[in-house]
Each structure stands twice: as structure tokens, then as C-alpha cells.
Design a protein around this motif. Structure first.
Motif, PDB file in Angstrom:
ATOM      1  N   GLU A 139       0.826  -1.212   0.000  1.00 23.73           N
ATOM      2  CA  GLU A 139       0.000   0.000   0.000  1.00 23.73           C
ATOM      3  C   GLU A 139       0.858   1.259   0.000  1.00 23.73           C
ATOM      4  OE1 GLU A 139      -2.475  -0.643   3.377  1.00 23.73           O
ATOM      5  OE2 GLU A 139      -3.956  -1.783   2.246  1.00 23.73           O
ATOM      6  N   ASP A 140       2.057   1.166   0.573  1.00 25.93           N
ATOM      7  CA  ASP A 140       2.957   2.324   0.616  1.00 25.93           C
ATOM      8  C   ASP A 140       3.630   2.593  -0.720  1.00 25.93           C
ATOM      9  OD1 ASP A 140       2.371   2.812   3.231  1.00 25.93           O
ATOM     10  OD2 ASP A 140       4.128   1.774   4.032  1.00 25.93           O
ATOM     11  N   CYS A 141       3.588   1.634  -1.640  1.00 26.36           N
ATOM     12  CA  CYS A 141       4.220   1.810  -2.945  1.00 26.36           C
ATOM     13  C   CYS A 141       3.335   2.680  -3.829  1.00 26.36           C
ATOM     14  CB  CYS A 141       4.436   0.460  -3.632  1.00 26.36           C
ATOM     15  SG  CYS A 141       5.627  -0.575  -2.805  1.00 26.36           S
ATOM     16  N   SER A 142       3.954   3.531  -4.575  1.00 30.69           N
ATOM     17  CA  SER A 142       3.204   4.384  -5.494  1.00 30.69           C
ATOM     18  C   SER A 142       3.156   3.686  -6.847  1.00 30.69           C
ATOM     19  CB  SER A 142       3.902   5.741  -5.598  1.00 30.69           C
ATOM     20  OG  SER A 142       3.079   6.661  -6.238  1.00 30.69           O
ATOM     21  N   LEU A 143       2.082   2.925  -7.076  1.00 29.61           N
ATOM     22  CA  LEU A 143       1.996   2.081  -8.262  1.00 29.61           C
ATOM     23  C   LEU A 143       0.836   2.462  -9.178  1.00 29.61           C
ATOM     24  CD1 LEU A 143       2.613  -1.351  -6.537  1.00 29.61           C
ATOM     25  CD2 LEU A 143       4.178  -0.183  -8.077  1.00 29.61           C
ATOM     26  N   ASP A 144       0.229   3.603  -8.942  1.00 24.77           N
ATOM     27  CA  ASP A 144      -0.964   3.976  -9.696  1.00 24.77           C
ATOM     28  C   ASP A 144      -0.767   3.963 -11.203  1.00 24.77           C
ATOM     29  OD1 ASP A 144      -2.329   4.263  -7.329  1.00 24.77           O
ATOM     30  OD2 ASP A 144      -1.928   6.411  -7.185  1.00 24.77           O
ATOM     31  N   ASP A 145       0.366   4.455 -11.670  1.00 20.41           N
ATOM     32  CA  ASP A 145       0.610   4.545 -13.112  1.00 20.41           C
ATOM     33  C   ASP A 145       1.473   3.409 -13.647  1.00 20.41           C
ATOM     34  OD1 ASP A 145      -0.857   6.904 -13.218  1.00 20.41           O
ATOM     35  OD2 ASP A 145       0.909   8.144 -12.824  1.00 20.41           O
ATOM     36  N   SER A 146       1.764   2.435 -12.803  1.00 24.50           N
ATOM     37  CA  SER A 146       2.672   1.366 -13.233  1.00 24.50           C
ATOM     38  C   SER A 146       1.925   0.321 -14.055  1.00 24.50           C
ATOM     39  CB  SER A 146       3.324   0.705 -12.021  1.00 24.50           C
ATOM     40  OG  SER A 146       2.360   0.069 -11.233  1.00 24.50           O
ATOM     41  N   VAL A 147       2.698  -0.386 -14.859  1.00 17.22           N
ATOM     42  CA  VAL A 147       2.113  -1.457 -15.668  1.00 17.22           C
ATOM     43  C   VAL A 147       1.761  -2.621 -14.743  1.00 17.22           C
ATOM     44  CG1 VAL A 147       3.337  -0.785 -17.756  1.00 17.22           C
ATOM     45  CG2 VAL A 147       4.373  -2.441 -16.220  1.00 17.22           C
ATOM     46  N   PRO A 148       0.764  -3.432 -15.104  1.00 15.72           N
ATOM     47  CA  PRO A 148       0.319  -4.516 -14.226  1.00 15.72           C
ATOM     48  C   PRO A 148       1.423  -5.478 -13.799  1.00 15.72           C
ATOM     49  CG  PRO A 148      -1.305  -4.142 -15.929  1.00 15.72           C
ATOM     50  CD  PRO A 148      -0.116  -3.285 -16.268  1.00 15.72           C
ATOM     51  N   LEU A 149       2.356  -5.788 -14.702  1.00 18.08           N
ATOM     52  CA  LEU A 149       3.414  -6.722 -14.334  1.00 18.08           C
ATOM     53  C   LEU A 149       4.283  -6.152 -13.215  1.00 18.08           C
ATOM     54  CD1 LEU A 149       4.626  -9.452 -14.759  1.00 18.08           C
ATOM     55  CD2 LEU A 149       6.067  -8.486 -16.539  1.00 18.08           C
TER      56      LEU A 149
END
Length: 120
Positions: free
Chosen positions: A37-47
């Protein structure tokens, strides 16, 4: 290989078997979910989301089992090049509408199942 190298190799093999064979506990998933949850992954690719979820689980394993080096068992380049594994990982993060806990649990199940079937 020296005696120390052999002991280190045995420890790594033991850690690997532990990662493959043990059941994923609720505590491990909860700890991994906090990191995830602490990772900023909103714009990251699914992999990337799948890879980060697995890394968070390995980090939780290290926290719960001091002395083991689980972070070294992240997804390898060969695994990331395997279309069958990638397809299964992508399905876990694209179509799992649940919480990050369920995403992590699904990713861990896919990777561990893949590794069990491809041990050699």
C-alpha cells in the motif's frame, strides 16, 4: 566450493524450499499488504504491480523469519521472460478486484505454483 560456501548454499536451498512449500499466513499477507500500500503504483504497468507484490511478500517473510534471505528469491529475468507465467501473473492483477491482500495472495500462489512445476 569451500565449507562455508556449501553451508550458504544449503541455507539458500532450504530457504527456497520453505518459500515454495509453506502456506501463506494471514500475518505474512497483512505485513506485505502494508508495504504494498505504501508503494506508489498507480501509473505502473500490471506486471510491475505483480513483481512489487511478490517482493513485498518476500520482505514480510524476512521480517517474520530472521536469518533467512528471502529477498533474493524475487522474480528472475528468466521467469519474467516466460509467457505462461506472465499471463498468469497479469490475470491476478488485472482481474482481481479485491484488496491488495488478495492480489498478493494470488501473485504468491501463481509464482510458487510455477516454481514447484519448474524446479529442476
Amino acid at each position: 566450493m569451500t565449507g562455508d560456501d556449501s553451508l550458504a548454499s544449503d541455507s539458500i536451498a532450504s530457504d527456497y524450499r520453505f518459500v515454495l512449500e509453506h502456506d501463506v499466513s494471514m500475518l505474512e499477507i497483512a505485513l506485505a499488504a502494508v508495504s504494498f500500500e505504501d508503494c506508489s503504483l498507480d501509473d505502473s504497468v500490471p506486471l510491475d504491480r505483480a513483481s512489487v507484490a511478490y517482493d513485498c511478500w518476500l520482505e514480510a517473510l524476512e521480517a517474520l523469519h530472521p536469518g533467512h534471505r528471502f529477498r533474493g528469491f524475487g522474480l528472475s529475468d528468466a521467469e519474467l521472460a516466460d509467457d505462461g507465467l506472465l499471463e498468469r501473473l497479469l490475470l491476478t492483477v488485472l482481474f482481481d478486484g479485491g484488496s491488495c491482500r488478495s492480489v498478493i495472495r494470488s501473485v504468491v500462489a501463481v509464482v510458487n505454483g510455477y516454481r514447484r512445476n519448474h524446479r529442476g
